[in-house]
Motif scaffolding. Structure first.
Motif, short mmCIF file in Angstrom:
data_model
loop_
_atom_site.label_atom_id
_atom_site.label_comp_id
_atom_site.label_asym_id
_atom_site.label_seq_id
_atom_site.Cartn_x
_atom_site.Cartn_y
_atom_site.Cartn_z
N LEU A 101 0.81 -1.21 0.00
CA LEU A 101 0.00 0.00 0.00
C LEU A 101 0.85 1.27 0.00
CD1 LEU A 101 -2.94 -0.97 2.37
CD2 LEU A 101 -3.04 -0.59 -0.09
N THR A 102 2.10 1.18 0.48
CA THR A 102 2.97 2.36 0.40
C THR A 102 3.35 2.67 -1.04
OG1 THR A 102 5.05 1.10 0.66
CG2 THR A 102 3.96 1.85 2.68
N GLN A 103 3.13 1.71 -1.95
CA GLN A 103 3.43 1.91 -3.37
C GLN A 103 2.16 2.15 -4.18
OE1 GLN A 103 6.79 1.86 -3.94
NE2 GLN A 103 6.85 1.44 -1.73
N SER A 104 1.02 2.35 -3.51
CA SER A 104 -0.26 2.37 -4.21
C SER A 104 -0.37 3.51 -5.20
CB SER A 104 -1.41 2.44 -3.21
OG SER A 104 -1.33 3.61 -2.40
N GLY A 105 0.28 4.65 -4.92
CA GLY A 105 0.17 5.80 -5.82
C GLY A 105 0.68 5.51 -7.21
N GLY A 106 1.71 4.69 -7.32
CA GLY A 106 2.29 4.39 -8.62
C GLY A 106 1.87 3.07 -9.21
N VAL A 153 -3.94 5.12 -1.69
CA VAL A 153 -5.06 4.63 -0.88
C VAL A 153 -4.52 4.20 0.48
CG1 VAL A 153 -6.44 3.89 -2.85
CG2 VAL A 153 -4.85 2.28 -1.79
N GLU A 154 -5.42 4.10 1.45
CA GLU A 154 -5.04 3.74 2.81
C GLU A 154 -5.31 2.27 3.14
OE1 GLU A 154 -3.42 5.69 4.86
OE2 GLU A 154 -3.45 7.34 3.41
N SER A 155 -6.20 1.63 2.38
CA SER A 155 -6.53 0.23 2.65
C SER A 155 -6.75 -0.51 1.34
CB SER A 155 -7.79 0.12 3.52
OG SER A 155 -8.94 0.47 2.77
N VAL A 156 -6.72 -1.83 1.42
CA VAL A 156 -6.91 -2.65 0.23
C VAL A 156 -8.28 -2.40 -0.39
CG1 VAL A 156 -7.01 -5.02 -0.65
CG2 VAL A 156 -5.35 -4.41 1.13
N ASN A 160 12.94 -0.13 1.02
CA ASN A 160 13.03 0.80 2.15
C ASN A 160 11.72 0.85 2.93
OD1 ASN A 160 15.69 1.50 1.68
ND2 ASN A 160 15.19 3.27 0.43
N SER A 161 10.59 0.81 2.23
CA SER A 161 9.29 0.77 2.92
C SER A 161 9.18 -0.49 3.76
CB SER A 161 8.15 0.83 1.90
OG SER A 161 8.08 2.07 1.26
N ALA A 162 9.58 -1.63 3.17
CA ALA A 162 9.51 -2.90 3.90
C ALA A 162 10.39 -2.86 5.14
CB ALA A 162 9.94 -4.04 2.98
N PHE A 163 11.58 -2.28 5.02
CA PHE A 163 12.49 -2.20 6.15
C PHE A 163 11.93 -1.30 7.25
CE2 PHE A 163 15.91 0.03 8.36
CZ PHE A 163 16.62 -1.04 8.90
N ASN A 164 11.47 -0.13 6.86
CA ASN A 164 10.95 0.82 7.86
C ASN A 164 9.75 0.27 8.60
OD1 ASN A 164 12.92 2.73 7.23
ND2 ASN A 164 11.65 3.73 5.68
N ILE A 165 8.84 -0.39 7.87
CA ILE A 165 7.66 -0.97 8.52
C ILE A 165 8.07 -2.11 9.44
CG2 ILE A 165 5.54 -2.27 8.09
CD1 ILE A 165 5.22 -0.63 5.49
N ALA A 166 9.00 -2.96 9.00
CA ALA A 166 9.45 -4.07 9.83
C ALA A 166 10.10 -3.58 11.11
CB ALA A 166 10.43 -4.95 9.06
N MET A 167 10.94 -2.55 11.00
CA MET A 167 11.62 -2.06 12.20
C MET A 167 10.64 -1.37 13.15
SD MET A 167 14.63 -3.15 11.87
CE MET A 167 15.56 -2.30 13.14
N SER A 168 9.59 -0.75 12.61
CA SER A 168 8.59 -0.14 13.48
C SER A 168 7.78 -1.22 14.20
CB SER A 168 7.65 0.77 12.67
OG SER A 168 6.83 0.03 11.79
#
Length: 231
Positions: free
Chosen positions: A121-126, A132-135, A220-228
């Motif tokens: 979803l962090t890539q949804s714009g492209g 979008v915020e949800s599936v 980078n999105s995957a890393f940031n979400i995982a670390m959070s």
């Protein structure tokens, strides 16, 4: 080496010996420098898993993923060296520590799927027709009733991530959230639309695979979400 028939040149150097992750998996570290007629010099850092050439960028500093110097200003080489010495962890132990931190956070198959959805979803714009915020917010049909491809594209990407979670290279030895994170890196580096089936180098493919391209954005999105999640 050179890129685009000499329009840019690059150098890659191994900067330390191999590290070992919690599962005895080797990880190699490299320093990359690229410069050319595109207007900037990029100095970056990369850690790679040689078992499948699965690589992801790590931080040179807390502020940015790489150092960039444009040709509009004079490059202060002494300043570059000083910055590297101050901000680059030459033993790369943070990479091992991050992997261990993620590995200690146990996730179920359902947890992994929810994590994959958040990353996509962090890539949804492209990728999926608009931010979008949800599936459920991904548009299914146009105003004239035509079926749109965005939801099918999302479902296809999610299915591929779930397959990488189960069967990606090295996944049987990885555990926890670290296993889920590497499902994303394996998919981004090997199986996304920018790589799958590519037999010739095109300008678009080259841009997508460059530092800061779509591949790095997804990882980078995957890393940031995982670390959070593992905080």
């Amino acid at each position: 080496g050179q890129i685009d028939n000499g329009l840019a040149v690059f150098a890659v150097a191994r900067v330390t010996e191999r590290d070992r992750l919690y599962n005895d998996e080797p990880v190699e570290h490299f320093l990359l420098i690229r410069d050319g007629l595109d207007g900037s010099m990029i100095i970056g850092q990369q850690s790679a898993l040689p078992v499948c050439a699965n690589a992801f960028t790590t931080w040179l500093s807390t502020a940015r993923a790489d150092l960039r110097y444009t040709h509009k200003s004079t490059v202060d080489i002494d300043g570059v060296v000083e910055h590297l010495a101050a901000s680059l962890d030459f033993n790369f132990k943070h990479v091992v520590e991050q992997a261990e931190r993620m590995a200690k956070f146990q996730v179920s198959t359902l947890d992994a799927t929810r994590y994959f959805e958040r990353v996509l979803l962090t890539q949804s714009g492209g990728r999926y027709g608009g931010k979008v915020e949800s599936v459920n917010d991904i548009p299914r049909r146009a105003q004239d009733g035509r079926e749109l491809p965005h939801r099918r594209a999302f479902n296809r990407d999610l299915a591929m991530l779930q397959e990488c979670w189960r069967k990606g290279n090295g996944q049987t030895e990885r555990v926890g959230l670290h296993k889920a994170f590497h499902a994303v890196t394996f998919w981004a580096n090997h199986l996304t639309a920018n790589r799958a089936g590519v037999t010739t180098v095109t300008e678009r493919n080259t841009r997508q695979m460059m530092p800061g391209g779509n591949r790095d954005k997804i990882i980078n999105s995957a890393f940031n979400i995982a670390m959070s999640i593992a905080a």
